[in-house]
Design an enzyme around this catalytic site. Structure first.
Site, PDB file in Angstrom:
ATOM      1  CD  GLU A  98      -0.138  -1.455   3.072  1.00 53.61           C
ATOM      2  OE1 GLU A  98      -0.466  -1.701   4.243  1.00 53.61           O
ATOM      3  OE2 GLU A  98       0.402  -2.305   2.342  1.00 53.61           O
ATOM      4  CB  CYS A 119       1.479  -2.568   9.353  1.00 55.22           C
ATOM      5  SG  CYS A 119       2.378  -1.255   8.484  1.00 55.22           S
ATOM      6  CB  CYS A 155       0.732   0.924   5.695  1.00 55.50           C
ATOM      7  SG  CYS A 155       2.346   0.390   5.058  1.00 55.50           S
TER       8      CYS A 155
END
Length: 143
Positions: free
Chosen positions: A72, A98, A101
């Site tokens: 991402e 996570c 991100c």
């Protein structure tokens, strides 16, 4: 767009993201991402090392190197270097984001995240929910 038609698109975009993840050189996890805005794919990404670095994501012990970029993040960075904007877009990703991100997703203006599998640490999802970003888990992505 009717909900069932949108769901068909969501599953199709996740299938493309999964296919994109296969391009990753990472051994432990291959993650793919797409950013879609106005039913148009504006970016894609997969997890891997930064440009100019060797393609191996893991060290000799099998641990992921600290500088590997997540799918991402790569997709968002691609948009940042283009004339496009993520504002109002949807992120399709094979593994939920996570916490690091998730901050990028929020700051980029992405309003919805559709993911195929949940990451072991759900703090990224909790952050996105708190930020008001719509979340959807779709485990069955068969047509």
């Amino acid at each position: 767009m009717p909900k069932n038609k949108q769901h068909k698109y969501d599953k199709a975009y996740l299938r493309i993201a999964k296919e994109w993840g296969k391009l990753s050189f990472c051994e432990r996890k291959r993650v793919g991402a797409l950013i879609v805005k106005d039913r148009m794919i504006i970016s894609d990404g997969y997890n891997g090392t930064p440009s100019g670095f060797e393609n191996f994501c893991e060290d000799e012990e099998g641990y992921t190197k600290w500088y590997v970029l997540h799918a991402e993040a790569n997709a968002i960075l691609k948009v940042a270097s283009s004339t496009q904007s993520c504002k109002g877009a949807t992120l399709y990703i094979t593994l939920s984001p996570c916490k690091e991100c998730s901050k990028l997703i929020h700051q980029a203006g992405i309003v919805k995240v559709v993911y195929h599998q949940a990451y072991k640490d759900d703090s990224g999802l909790k952050f996105l929910k708190k930020a008001g970003i719509e979340l959807e888990l779709i485990e069955d992505i068969t047509a």
